[in-house]
Design a protein around this motif. Structure first.
Motif, PDB file in Angstrom:
ATOM      1  N   LYS A 188      59.784 -35.269 -20.509  1.00 51.76           N
ATOM      2  CA  LYS A 188      58.719 -34.290 -20.669  1.00 51.76           C
ATOM      3  C   LYS A 188      59.306 -33.024 -21.267  1.00 51.76           C
ATOM      4  N   MET A 189      58.665 -32.545 -22.316  1.00 51.79           N
ATOM      5  CA  MET A 189      59.107 -31.308 -22.945  1.00 51.79           C
ATOM      6  C   MET A 189      58.818 -30.124 -22.033  1.00 51.79           C
ATOM      7  N   HIS A 190      59.645 -29.118 -22.106  1.00 57.26           N
ATOM      8  CA  HIS A 190      59.397 -27.901 -21.333  1.00 57.26           C
ATOM      9  C   HIS A 190      58.133 -27.227 -21.859  1.00 57.26           C
ATOM     10  N   ASP A 191      57.206 -26.982 -20.957  1.00 61.04           N
ATOM     11  CA  ASP A 191      55.907 -26.467 -21.385  1.00 61.04           C
ATOM     12  C   ASP A 191      55.999 -25.020 -21.869  1.00 61.04           C
ATOM     13  N   SER A 192      56.668 -24.180 -21.125  1.00 64.22           N
ATOM     14  CA  SER A 192      56.721 -22.761 -21.461  1.00 64.22           C
ATOM     15  C   SER A 192      58.166 -22.311 -21.537  1.00 64.22           C
ATOM     16  N   MET A 193      58.482 -21.577 -22.582  1.00 56.89           N
ATOM     17  CA  MET A 193      59.834 -21.054 -22.715  1.00 56.89           C
ATOM     18  C   MET A 193      60.074 -19.915 -21.751  1.00 56.89           C
ATOM     19  N   LEU A 194      59.053 -19.108 -21.507  1.00 57.65           N
ATOM     20  CA  LEU A 194      59.217 -17.970 -20.610  1.00 57.65           C
ATOM     21  C   LEU A 194      59.402 -18.406 -19.165  1.00 57.65           C
ATOM     22  N   ALA A 195      58.970 -19.623 -18.837  1.00 56.84           N
ATOM     23  CA  ALA A 195      59.132 -20.120 -17.472  1.00 56.84           C
ATOM     24  C   ALA A 195      60.526 -20.676 -17.218  1.00 56.84           C
ATOM     25  N   LEU A 196      61.327 -20.799 -18.261  1.00 53.29           N
ATOM     26  CA  LEU A 196      62.678 -21.322 -18.092  1.00 53.29           C
ATOM     27  C   LEU A 196      63.595 -20.271 -17.488  1.00 53.29           C
ATOM     28  N   SER A 197      64.715 -20.727 -16.968  1.00 50.45           N
ATOM     29  CA  SER A 197      65.709 -19.800 -16.423  1.00 50.45           C
ATOM     30  C   SER A 197      66.398 -19.055 -17.565  1.00 50.45           C
ATOM     31  N   HIS A 198      67.089 -17.974 -17.198  1.00 55.69           N
ATOM     32  CA  HIS A 198      67.705 -17.140 -18.229  1.00 55.69           C
ATOM     33  C   HIS A 198      68.813 -17.882 -18.968  1.00 55.69           C
ATOM     34  N   ASP A 199      69.549 -18.733 -18.278  1.00 62.86           N
ATOM     35  CA  ASP A 199      70.620 -19.452 -18.955  1.00 62.86           C
ATOM     36  C   ASP A 199      70.079 -20.447 -19.978  1.00 62.86           C
ATOM     37  N   LEU A 200      68.949 -21.090 -19.656  1.00 58.55           N
ATOM     38  CA  LEU A 200      68.346 -22.015 -20.623  1.00 58.55           C
ATOM     39  C   LEU A 200      67.782 -21.274 -21.833  1.00 58.55           C
ATOM     40  N   GLN A 201      67.170 -20.123 -21.600  1.00 60.87           N
ATOM     41  CA  GLN A 201      66.642 -19.344 -22.722  1.00 60.87           C
ATOM     42  C   GLN A 201      67.762 -18.879 -23.639  1.00 60.87           C
ATOM     43  N   ALA A 202      68.838 -18.378 -23.038  1.00 54.59           N
ATOM     44  CA  ALA A 202      69.969 -17.929 -23.859  1.00 54.59           C
ATOM     45  C   ALA A 202      70.621 -19.106 -24.582  1.00 54.59           C
ATOM     46  N   ALA A 203      70.715 -20.250 -23.896  1.00 53.95           N
ATOM     47  CA  ALA A 203      71.326 -21.423 -24.527  1.00 53.95           C
ATOM     48  C   ALA A 203      70.505 -21.896 -25.717  1.00 53.95           C
ATOM     49  N   ARG A 204      69.195 -21.873 -25.579  1.00 53.74           N
ATOM     50  CA  ARG A 204      68.341 -22.260 -26.701  1.00 53.74           C
ATOM     51  C   ARG A 204      68.586 -21.365 -27.910  1.00 53.74           C
ATOM     52  N   ALA A 205      68.526 -20.057 -27.678  1.00 55.81           N
ATOM     53  CA  ALA A 205      68.657 -19.112 -28.797  1.00 55.81           C
ATOM     54  C   ALA A 205      70.031 -19.192 -29.441  1.00 55.81           C
ATOM     55  N   LEU A 206      71.083 -19.209 -28.632  1.00 55.70           N
ATOM     56  CA  LEU A 206      72.432 -19.158 -29.183  1.00 55.70           C
ATOM     57  C   LEU A 206      72.817 -20.455 -29.896  1.00 55.70           C
TER      58      LEU A 206
END
Length: 208
Positions: free
Chosen positions: A58-76
């Motif tokens: 299942k794809m992550h529904d919301s990016m803002l609902a993710l933890s900070h490490d996952l958000q940073a990992a996605r961007a970097l």
């Protein structure tokens, strides 16, 4: 060529690690080794693998609902992948086999710039890998975290570390490509002009 080859393989491994869902995997620390399912957590999706072999993702529904490490990992990781592609184009533009740039010294400097881009991209992907691994280890040894939520380091992190090593090594090799000096290694020597003898004839030794 060796530096560029290492960087290309590092780019492929990095993009593979970015897309894999095995950044975090279920930790089997209970007495019963027979489990119903295994949970995989990645940057873009979460997967549940049943004991029968069936897998549901299942794809992550919301990016803002993710933890900070996952958000940073996605961007970097995305930024690092883009920089790797840019670095590849820069190195090819400065390669000896291309005619994009005529001056040899400028070509070498362009290759150096490509190596720096690869090193920066390796640092960009190394930060989320270490951050994620640190959080996994901290939660694993934290007694306040429930056993069902404990995770272990997944395959994607090891692939990402291998990609980082290749990018750093290949980028360093590209940075060691020194510009060639302006003077050529071969010196051209011209024979002195032969003059006629006193009687008006040329010396026979001047003829070949």
């Amino acid at each position: 060529i060796l530096g560029l080859t290492l960087c290309v393989f590092g780019t492929i491994l990095e993009m593979t690690a970015c897309g894999l869902p095995t950044w975090k995997v279920t930790a089997f620390i209970e007495a019963n080794i027979v489990v119903a399912q295994t949970i995989w957590d990645g940057l873009w999706m979460s997967c549940a693998v049943q004991s029968t072999g069936q897998m549901q993702c299942k794809m992550h529904d919301s990016m803002l609902a993710l933890s900070h490490d996952l958000q940073a990992a996605r961007a970097l990781t995305v930024i690092s992948s883009v920089m790797c592609v840019v670095g590849l184009m820069v190195v090819i533009a400065g390669a000896q086999c291309t005619n994009c740039i005529k001056t040899e010294s400028v070509k070498a400097r362009v290759v150096n710039v490509g190596g720096v881009i690869y090193i920066i991209s390796a640092i960009f992907v190394l930060v989320p890998l270490c951050w994620m691994a640190n959080n996994i280890i901290s939660d694993f040894y934290n007694p306040q975290v429930p056993t069902a939520k404990k995770r272990e380091i997944g395959t994607a992190l090891y692939i990402g570390w291998a990609a980082t090593a290749l990018l750093l090594l290949g980028g360093s090799m590209l940075c060691c490509s020194c510009p060639s000096s302006g003077s050529s290694g071969y010196s051209v020597k011209y024979a002195p002009t032969k003059r006629a003898t006193s009687n008006g004839d040329y010396d026979k030794r001047n003829y070949v």
